[in-house]
Design a protein around this motif. Sequence first.
Motif, PDB file in Angstrom:
ATOM      1  N   ASN A  41       0.893  -1.337   0.039  1.00 57.29           N
ATOM      2  CA  ASN A  41       0.065   0.121   0.040  1.00 57.29           C
ATOM      3  C   ASN A  41       0.688   1.283  -0.073  1.00 57.29           C
ATOM      4  O   ASN A  41       0.245   2.357   0.220  1.00 57.29           O
ATOM      5  CB  ASN A  41      -1.012  -0.043   1.338  1.00 57.29           C
ATOM      6  CG  ASN A  41      -0.032  -0.161   2.506  1.00 57.29           C
ATOM      7  OD1 ASN A  41       0.734  -1.153   2.800  1.00 57.29           O
ATOM      8  ND2 ASN A  41      -0.488   0.708   3.325  1.00 57.29           N
ATOM      9  N   GLN A  75       2.858   4.459  -1.431  1.00 59.79           N
ATOM     10  CA  GLN A  75       2.912   5.901  -2.189  1.00 59.79           C
ATOM     11  C   GLN A  75       3.935   5.352  -3.187  1.00 59.79           C
ATOM     12  O   GLN A  75       5.066   4.768  -2.944  1.00 59.79           O
ATOM     13  CB  GLN A  75       2.903   7.077  -1.525  1.00 59.79           C
ATOM     14  CG  GLN A  75       2.122   8.059  -2.092  1.00 59.79           C
ATOM     15  CD  GLN A  75       2.892   8.573  -3.331  1.00 59.79           C
ATOM     16  OE1 GLN A  75       4.167   8.527  -3.268  1.00 59.79           O
ATOM     17  NE2 GLN A  75       2.223   9.741  -3.802  1.00 59.79           N
ATOM     18  N   GLU A 115       7.537  -6.035  -0.965  1.00 61.14           N
ATOM     19  CA  GLU A 115       6.368  -5.620  -0.424  1.00 61.14           C
ATOM     20  C   GLU A 115       5.477  -6.845   0.201  1.00 61.14           C
ATOM     21  O   GLU A 115       5.402  -8.021  -0.404  1.00 61.14           O
ATOM     22  CB  GLU A 115       5.486  -5.134  -1.619  1.00 61.14           C
ATOM     23  CG  GLU A 115       6.203  -4.008  -2.194  1.00 61.14           C
ATOM     24  CD  GLU A 115       5.309  -3.301  -3.381  1.00 61.14           C
ATOM     25  OE1 GLU A 115       4.466  -4.092  -3.861  1.00 61.14           O
ATOM     26  OE2 GLU A 115       5.478  -2.146  -3.686  1.00 61.14           O
ATOM     27  N   LEU A 127      -1.352  -7.311   0.589  1.00 69.09           N
ATOM     28  CA  LEU A 127      -2.410  -6.864   1.339  1.00 69.09           C
ATOM     29  C   LEU A 127      -3.305  -8.171   1.507  1.00 69.09           C
ATOM     30  O   LEU A 127      -3.385  -9.089   0.844  1.00 69.09           O
ATOM     31  CB  LEU A 127      -3.270  -5.830   0.714  1.00 69.09           C
ATOM     32  CG  LEU A 127      -2.257  -4.438   0.588  1.00 69.09           C
ATOM     33  CD1 LEU A 127      -3.125  -3.235   0.137  1.00 69.09           C
ATOM     34  CD2 LEU A 127      -1.843  -4.117   1.776  1.00 69.09           C
ATOM     35  N   TYR A 158      -6.115  -3.761   4.783  1.00 68.59           N
ATOM     36  CA  TYR A 158      -5.488  -3.019   3.752  1.00 68.59           C
ATOM     37  C   TYR A 158      -3.973  -2.412   4.125  1.00 68.59           C
ATOM     38  O   TYR A 158      -3.736  -1.379   3.354  1.00 68.59           O
ATOM     39  CB  TYR A 158      -6.352  -2.077   3.156  1.00 68.59           C
ATOM     40  CG  TYR A 158      -7.462  -2.715   2.698  1.00 68.59           C
ATOM     41  CD1 TYR A 158      -7.458  -3.819   1.681  1.00 68.59           C
ATOM     42  CD2 TYR A 158      -8.767  -2.465   3.208  1.00 68.59           C
ATOM     43  CE1 TYR A 158      -8.633  -4.463   1.246  1.00 68.59           C
ATOM     44  CE2 TYR A 158     -10.103  -3.045   2.658  1.00 68.59           C
ATOM     45  CZ  TYR A 158      -9.996  -4.110   1.943  1.00 68.59           C
ATOM     46  OH  TYR A 158     -11.063  -4.869   1.355  1.00 68.59           O
ATOM     47  N   VAL A 159      -3.384  -2.717   5.126  1.00 69.68           N
ATOM     48  CA  VAL A 159      -2.122  -2.072   5.420  1.00 69.68           C
ATOM     49  C   VAL A 159      -1.192  -3.459   5.816  1.00 69.68           C
ATOM     50  O   VAL A 159      -1.579  -4.350   5.644  1.00 69.68           O
ATOM     51  CB  VAL A 159      -2.085  -1.327   6.803  1.00 69.68           C
ATOM     52  CG1 VAL A 159      -2.943   0.116   6.545  1.00 69.68           C
ATOM     53  CG2 VAL A 159      -2.790  -2.164   7.870  1.00 69.68           C
ATOM     54  N   SER A 166      -2.350   5.442   5.613  1.00 68.77           N
ATOM     55  CA  SER A 166      -2.231   5.101   4.062  1.00 68.77           C
ATOM     56  C   SER A 166      -2.950   5.782   3.094  1.00 68.77           C
ATOM     57  O   SER A 166      -4.132   6.088   3.403  1.00 68.77           O
ATOM     58  CB  SER A 166      -2.825   3.355   4.113  1.00 68.77           C
ATOM     59  OG  SER A 166      -2.951   3.071   3.002  1.00 68.77           O
ATOM     60  N   LEU A 225      -4.515   4.754   0.652  1.00 62.90           N
ATOM     61  CA  LEU A 225      -5.685   3.863   0.328  1.00 62.90           C
ATOM     62  C   LEU A 225      -6.765   4.050   0.960  1.00 62.90           C
ATOM     63  O   LEU A 225      -7.777   4.389   0.835  1.00 62.90           O
ATOM     64  CB  LEU A 225      -5.331   2.638   0.385  1.00 62.90           C
ATOM     65  CG  LEU A 225      -4.196   2.025  -0.820  1.00 62.90           C
ATOM     66  CD1 LEU A 225      -3.997   0.718  -0.560  1.00 62.90           C
ATOM     67  CD2 LEU A 225      -4.419   2.470  -2.289  1.00 62.90           C
ATOM     68  N   ASN A 226      -6.612   4.223   2.574  1.00 59.70           N
ATOM     69  CA  ASN A 226      -7.815   4.151   3.464  1.00 59.70           C
ATOM     70  C   ASN A 226      -7.550   4.804   4.664  1.00 59.70           C
ATOM     71  O   ASN A 226      -8.235   5.053   5.733  1.00 59.70           O
ATOM     72  CB  ASN A 226      -8.400   2.958   3.701  1.00 59.70           C
ATOM     73  CG  ASN A 226      -7.433   1.951   4.680  1.00 59.70           C
ATOM     74  OD1 ASN A 226      -6.295   2.173   4.802  1.00 59.70           O
ATOM     75  ND2 ASN A 226      -7.930   0.840   5.308  1.00 59.70           N
ATOM     76  N   MET A 283      -7.629  -1.378  -5.063  1.00 61.64           N
ATOM     77  CA  MET A 283      -6.516  -1.741  -4.174  1.00 61.64           C
ATOM     78  C   MET A 283      -5.495  -2.802  -4.693  1.00 61.64           C
ATOM     79  O   MET A 283      -5.741  -3.400  -5.779  1.00 61.64           O
ATOM     80  CB  MET A 283      -7.208  -2.573  -2.999  1.00 61.64           C
ATOM     81  CG  MET A 283      -8.125  -1.881  -2.079  1.00 61.64           C
ATOM     82  SD  MET A 283      -7.403  -0.708  -1.141  1.00 61.64           S
ATOM     83  CE  MET A 283      -8.649  -0.017   0.046  1.00 61.64           C
ATOM     84  N   PRO A 284      -4.148  -2.592  -4.083  1.00 56.69           N
ATOM     85  CA  PRO A 284      -3.067  -3.181  -4.658  1.00 56.69           C
ATOM     86  C   PRO A 284      -3.102  -4.692  -4.284  1.00 56.69           C
ATOM     87  O   PRO A 284      -4.336  -5.361  -3.711  1.00 56.69           O
ATOM     88  CB  PRO A 284      -1.852  -2.731  -3.798  1.00 56.69           C
ATOM     89  CG  PRO A 284      -2.419  -1.445  -3.000  1.00 56.69           C
ATOM     90  CD  PRO A 284      -3.944  -1.673  -2.933  1.00 56.69           C
TER      91      PRO A 284
END
Length: 496
Positions: free
Chosen positions: A162, A164, A180, A183, A188-189, A212, A214-215, A407-408
């Motif tokens: 997640n 940047q 990485e 997720l 989602y972290v 994050s 994303l959220n 999402m990723p």
Amino acid sequence: MVLSKAASDNDVSVHSTFASRYVRVSLPRFQMPENSIPKEAAYQIINDELMLDGNPRLNLASFVTTWMEPECDKLIMAAINKNYVDMDEYPVTTELQNRCVNMIAHLFNAPLGEEETAVGVGTVGSSEAIMLAGLAFKRKWQNKMKAQGKPFDKPNIVTGANVQVCWEKFARYFEVELKEVKLEDGYYVMDPEKAVEMVDENTICVAAILGSTLNGEFEDVKRLNDLLVEKNKETGWDTPIHVDAASGGFIAPFLYPELEWDFRLPLVKSINVSGHKYGLVYAGIGWVIWRNKEDLPEELIFHINYLGADQPTFTLNFSKGSSQVIAQYYQLIRLGYEGYRNIMENCQENARVLKEGLEKTGKFNIVSKEIGVPLVAFSLKDNSKHNEFEVSDHLRRFGWIVPAYTMPPNAEHVTVLRVVIREDFSRTLAERLVADIEKVLHELDSLPARVSAKLAAAEESSSGVHKKSAMEVQLEITNVWKKFVAEKKKTKNVIC
């Protein structure tokens, strides 16, 4: 009022309806014109085109500050012609930067003595700050490996999927492997346990995100620190932590002062924060703070004297404006701890109002968390008729810029809309946004869902073919929509 006519996509010139007053011929778009034009005409041509931009106050995609007090605007304009790098010529600006570094370091609980000054630097934004912090980790790791007679050509950073894009840029530009943590659906972290499992002897740092993109969720830096302490003891390594607090660095100290994420944790060696996000300054200012002098290798600092006195510098950029540094200092002394806390609490409350308004519609699942950046990330409960990309597209008609994205890995099937609550987003605007979202949903419900209908028709016509799951259908719808948006951008010659 003087009006202008927007050029078509195929036109290579910029036309103006006031040509008879100022300009006799069309201006070339991609070449410098042969002749000068009056300053009034140049202003009007540019101003008229800029009217087609979105309204920054309604750009709910951005974390970046879009409003400051008029007094600060005056200070910015007064310093617009000062080059921040000319420290000898502008010693007061340099002093203000140093004051900001020390204020932020104390805010992040840096272990400083009474007479000790903080180690840090102002940057163009968190992207540059992350590059500098990453370079410091890489150089320290290389020096350590060289001293031990071990290979030092394959450094890596462990982080969540997640992160940047600036982290991906750092890894590619400076030849560092980015490992990485994928997720999970509903999470989602970065998972601290999985992150520590991925750490090896070549890991220059683990990067945790406080807020994050994303959220808005804060990653568990305390848990990461504790797990990494144990692993370092077992292995004899000394893997450190960098905290990417671009969004959360100016939120957590005021809303969650008891939350341990900063220099109170022994393995946190550097922190970046965006002054132009919840630091409440216009775009163009970030900060990176190191725990102490030993965490910033001296060989990365350059000393120059051709601008006057000896000047140490550690930046990727050289010349840059002084305005944002001065604006950051204005906000820090103008608002103080009390003012920042009040603003963050108000943002948090407005996020709650928006969240409750969306929940009342019964159409959305809330993806964002209670503790984190004041934003609301949400997805449709039922996207069989229309999806989040369509909702985002239709909201533009009301002036709102609300991003939709997937999402990723491994949560690509989840699509969300996100509204960032900034200081200038009032409760009235929150209520109005909910009302406009309801209008959009009503309109979409009354329209034929073209993409979904085509997919459903294809399913019916292909008898005997494996029936796709709801997740597969959603992924296909999303891909079709993303392709449509990409083609739309391409036809408009938009460069991203």
